[in-house]
Write a protein that holds these residues in place. Structure first.
Motif, mmCIF file in Angstrom:
data_model
loop_
_atom_site.group_PDB
_atom_site.id
_atom_site.type_symbol
_atom_site.label_atom_id
_atom_site.label_comp_id
_atom_site.label_asym_id
_atom_site.label_seq_id
_atom_site.Cartn_x
_atom_site.Cartn_y
_atom_site.Cartn_z
ATOM 1 N N LYS A 85 -9.103 -10.904 14.511
ATOM 2 C CA LYS A 85 -7.865 -10.966 13.725
ATOM 3 C C LYS A 85 -8.167 -11.121 12.238
ATOM 4 O O LYS A 85 -7.433 -10.594 11.397
ATOM 5 N N ALA A 86 -9.232 -11.846 11.904
ATOM 6 C CA ALA A 86 -9.649 -11.918 10.504
ATOM 7 C C ALA A 86 -10.080 -10.543 10.003
ATOM 8 O O ALA A 86 -9.839 -10.177 8.845
ATOM 9 N N GLY A 87 -10.704 -9.767 10.876
ATOM 10 C CA GLY A 87 -11.085 -8.404 10.524
ATOM 11 C C GLY A 87 -9.887 -7.539 10.189
ATOM 12 O O GLY A 87 -9.948 -6.691 9.297
ATOM 13 N N VAL A 88 -8.779 -7.753 10.899
ATOM 14 C CA VAL A 88 -7.544 -7.001 10.619
ATOM 15 C C VAL A 88 -7.046 -7.312 9.212
ATOM 16 O O VAL A 88 -6.604 -6.418 8.480
ATOM 17 N N VAL A 89 -7.128 -8.579 8.819
ATOM 18 C CA VAL A 89 -6.696 -8.970 7.469
ATOM 19 C C VAL A 89 -7.542 -8.264 6.413
ATOM 20 O O VAL A 89 -7.009 -7.694 5.449
ATOM 21 N N GLY A 90 -8.856 -8.284 6.580
ATOM 22 C CA GLY A 90 -9.736 -7.634 5.616
ATOM 23 C C GLY A 90 -9.561 -6.129 5.577
ATOM 24 O O GLY A 90 -9.552 -5.515 4.498
ATOM 25 N N LEU A 91 -9.426 -5.521 6.740
ATOM 26 C CA LEU A 91 -9.241 -4.069 6.818
ATOM 27 C C LEU A 91 -7.932 -3.669 6.152
ATOM 28 O O LEU A 91 -7.865 -2.639 5.452
ATOM 29 N N THR A 92 -6.902 -4.471 6.352
ATOM 30 C CA THR A 92 -5.603 -4.198 5.735
ATOM 31 C C THR A 92 -5.717 -4.162 4.218
ATOM 32 O O THR A 92 -5.209 -3.240 3.562
ATOM 33 N N ARG A 93 -6.368 -5.169 3.638
ATOM 34 C CA ARG A 93 -6.517 -5.209 2.181
ATOM 35 C C ARG A 93 -7.281 -3.992 1.668
ATOM 36 O O ARG A 93 -6.891 -3.361 0.677
ATOM 37 N N ASN A 94 -8.390 -3.680 2.336
ATOM 38 C CA ASN A 94 -9.243 -2.603 1.835
ATOM 39 C C ASN A 94 -8.597 -1.232 1.973
ATOM 40 O O ASN A 94 -8.665 -0.403 1.067
ATOM 41 N N VAL A 95 -7.971 -0.990 3.120
ATOM 42 C CA VAL A 95 -7.330 0.307 3.337
ATOM 43 C C VAL A 95 -6.123 0.462 2.416
ATOM 44 O O VAL A 95 -5.843 1.561 1.916
ATOM 45 N N ALA A 96 -5.426 -0.638 2.153
ATOM 46 C CA ALA A 96 -4.300 -0.580 1.212
ATOM 47 C C ALA A 96 -4.771 -0.152 -0.174
ATOM 48 O O ALA A 96 -4.095 0.613 -0.871
ATOM 49 N N ALA A 97 -5.948 -0.639 -0.578
ATOM 50 C CA ALA A 97 -6.483 -0.284 -1.894
ATOM 51 C C ALA A 97 -6.743 1.212 -1.997
ATOM 52 O O ALA A 97 -6.538 1.825 -3.060
ATOM 53 N N GLU A 98 -7.197 1.824 -0.909
ATOM 54 C CA GLU A 98 -7.415 3.272 -0.916
ATOM 55 C C GLU A 98 -6.107 4.046 -0.843
ATOM 56 O O GLU A 98 -5.844 4.947 -1.640
ATOM 57 N N LEU A 99 -5.276 3.689 0.126
ATOM 58 C CA LEU A 99 -4.102 4.516 0.420
ATOM 59 C C LEU A 99 -2.962 4.341 -0.571
ATOM 60 O O LEU A 99 -2.014 5.129 -0.570
ATOM 61 N N SER A 100 -3.055 3.310 -1.439
ATOM 62 C CA SER A 100 -2.021 3.161 -2.461
ATOM 63 C C SER A 100 -1.958 4.392 -3.360
ATOM 64 O O SER A 100 -0.883 4.758 -3.846
ATOM 65 N N THR A 101 -3.083 5.051 -3.548
ATOM 66 C CA THR A 101 -3.108 6.251 -4.387
ATOM 67 C C THR A 101 -2.400 7.425 -3.723
ATOM 68 O O THR A 101 -2.141 8.445 -4.375
ATOM 69 N N HIS A 102 -2.096 7.274 -2.444
ATOM 70 C CA HIS A 102 -1.366 8.310 -1.704
ATOM 71 C C HIS A 102 0.068 7.884 -1.400
ATOM 72 O O HIS A 102 0.763 8.559 -0.630
ATOM 73 N N GLY A 103 0.496 6.757 -1.968
ATOM 74 C CA GLY A 103 1.863 6.302 -1.732
ATOM 75 C C GLY A 103 2.079 5.676 -0.374
ATOM 76 O O GLY A 103 3.223 5.564 0.087
ATOM 77 N N ILE A 104 0.995 5.264 0.284
ATOM 78 C CA ILE A 104 1.080 4.683 1.631
ATOM 79 C C ILE A 104 0.896 3.175 1.539
ATOM 80 O O ILE A 104 -0.064 2.693 0.927
ATOM 81 N N ARG A 105 1.795 2.425 2.133
ATOM 82 C CA ARG A 105 1.710 0.971 2.156
ATOM 83 C C ARG A 105 1.001 0.500 3.424
ATOM 84 O O ARG A 105 1.226 1.052 4.514
ATOM 85 N N VAL A 106 0.161 -0.520 3.286
ATOM 86 C CA VAL A 106 -0.590 -1.062 4.419
ATOM 87 C C VAL A 106 -0.407 -2.583 4.408
ATOM 88 O O VAL A 106 -0.748 -3.244 3.419
ATOM 89 N N VAL A 107 0.145 -3.121 5.498
ATOM 90 C CA VAL A 107 0.495 -4.537 5.543
ATOM 91 C C VAL A 107 0.149 -5.104 6.913
ATOM 92 O O VAL A 107 0.262 -4.412 7.931
ATOM 93 N N ALA A 108 -0.267 -6.369 6.949
ATOM 94 C CA ALA A 108 -0.479 -7.072 8.212
ATOM 95 C C ALA A 108 0.625 -8.110 8.407
ATOM 96 O O ALA A 108 1.157 -8.654 7.439
ATOM 97 N N ILE A 109 0.951 -8.370 9.660
ATOM 98 C CA ILE A 109 1.905 -9.416 10.022
ATOM 99 C C ILE A 109 1.137 -10.497 10.781
ATOM 100 O O ILE A 109 0.416 -10.195 11.739
ATOM 101 N N GLY A 110 1.285 -11.753 10.350
ATOM 102 C CA GLY A 110 0.544 -12.856 10.961
ATOM 103 C C GLY A 110 1.449 -13.779 11.750
ATOM 104 O O GLY A 110 1.956 -14.768 11.192
ATOM 105 N N PRO A 111 1.662 -13.516 13.028
ATOM 106 C CA PRO A 111 2.491 -14.421 13.827
ATOM 107 C C PRO A 111 1.828 -15.778 14.041
ATOM 108 O O PRO A 111 0.600 -15.889 14.110
ATOM 109 N N GLY A 112 2.671 -16.806 14.144
ATOM 110 C CA GLY A 112 2.201 -18.126 14.539
ATOM 111 C C GLY A 112 2.337 -18.284 16.037
ATOM 112 O O GLY A 112 2.023 -17.363 16.803
ATOM 113 N N LYS A 113 2.822 -19.412 16.471
ATOM 114 C CA LYS A 113 2.954 -19.691 17.901
ATOM 115 C C LYS A 113 4.291 -19.144 18.390
ATOM 116 O O LYS A 113 5.334 -19.783 18.267
ATOM 117 N N ILE A 114 4.235 -17.958 18.935
ATOM 118 C CA ILE A 114 5.415 -17.209 19.348
ATOM 119 C C ILE A 114 5.508 -17.189 20.876
ATOM 120 O O ILE A 114 4.493 -17.033 21.567
#
Length: 273
Positions: free
Chosen positions: A158-187
């Motif tokens: 799950k920590a990997g998802v957070v890092g991947l989200t940040r990095n891919v967002a940095a690339e895809l922002s130049t293409h107008g694509i938003r990349v976001v993670a959702i962090g649920p708690g105790k659901i």
């Protein structure tokens, strides 16, 4: 009145139950055409039929690149485009001391929780980049941003998802694509209930157990809470949100404690002269 997702085409993985099912339901209510994906074919088809003509189901093993690529291509074939990819499928996986965990357990958990997100991002980007728009959402966890909230392998993936989200967002922002993670708690989901209560079919026991596991008084975490966040992030209302993790955790990662009463608050929350 048009829904907040009117006309949008969305894929939701892990859509047969829990957070994915709730999200697919809310997204169709808000006007989206939703392609539900899961390995649970019977439940997936049943949910899609229940949701009506805006919903369809396709079996997908999210650890398989061929399956994920075909899933994305199916959405484009059906609707002409893909507006949002929600990488949500997940498992808890193996628990135990770090020196006792097996390599095959590590490989399984990371395949379901992290490789699947990579594949979803890769193939969503493949069809979104030529259009210059799109949203890629992925489910992480409180365990992905703070230690001590989940098993080692789950937390690492799950920590990997957070890092991947940040990095891919940095690339895809130049293409107008938003990349976001959702962090649920105790659901309250089928995946978490059995780990918290003795009788998952007892609604009172379940509600009380989860109420004690959130610092936010008067509400315990429900799949609909995550679904509402996903709807907002997939919509144009969140057009300036990218590269971050939106926590849906009742305040757990703020440092707030579970089950604390007002008179037990720390000294900084009390008036002093």
């Amino acid at each position: 009145m048009p829904g907040r997702l009117e006309g949008k085409v969305i894929i939701v993985t892990g859509a047969a139950s829990g957070l994915g099912q709730a999200s697919a339901r809310r997204m169709t209510e808000e006007g989206a055409d939703v392609l539900l994906a899961d390995i649970n074919e019977a439940q997936g088809h049943a949910i899609a039929e229940e949701l009506g003509p805006r919903a369809a189901f396709r079996r997908c093993d999210v650890t398989s690149e061929d399956d994920v690529a075909s899933l994305v291509d199916d959405a484009v074939t059906r609707h002409g485009r893909l507006d949002c990819m929600f990488n949500n499928a997940g498992v808890v996986g193996a628990s135990g001391p770090i020196d006792e965990l097996r390599l095959d357990e590590f490989e399984f958990v990371t395949a379901v929780l992290l490789r699947s997100v990579f594949l979803g991002m890769k193939h969503a980007a493949r069809v979104m980049k030529p259009v210059g728009a799109g949203v890629i959402l992925s489910t992480t966890s409180i365990a992905g941003v703070q230690g001590g909230w989940g098993p080692h392998l789950y937390a690492g993936a799950k920590a990997g998802v957070v890092g991947l989200t940040r990095n891919v967002a940095a690339e895809l922002s130049t293409h107008g694509i938003r990349v976001v993670a959702i962090g649920p708690g105790k659901i309250v989901t089928p995946m978490t209930i059995s780990r918290v209560v003795d009788d998952p079919d007892d609604p009172e026991q379940m509600a009380e157990a989860f109420r004690k596991r959130t610092p936010l008084r008067g509400h315990h975490g429900l799949p609909e809470d995550v679904a509402n966040a996903a709807v907002w992030l997939a919509s144009d209302e969140a057009a300036f949100v990218s590269g971050t993790t939106v926590m849906v955790d009742g305040g757990l990662t703020s440092g707030s404690k579970e089950g604390v009463t007002t008179d037990q608050l720390a000294s900084w929350a009390r008036r002093s002269s």
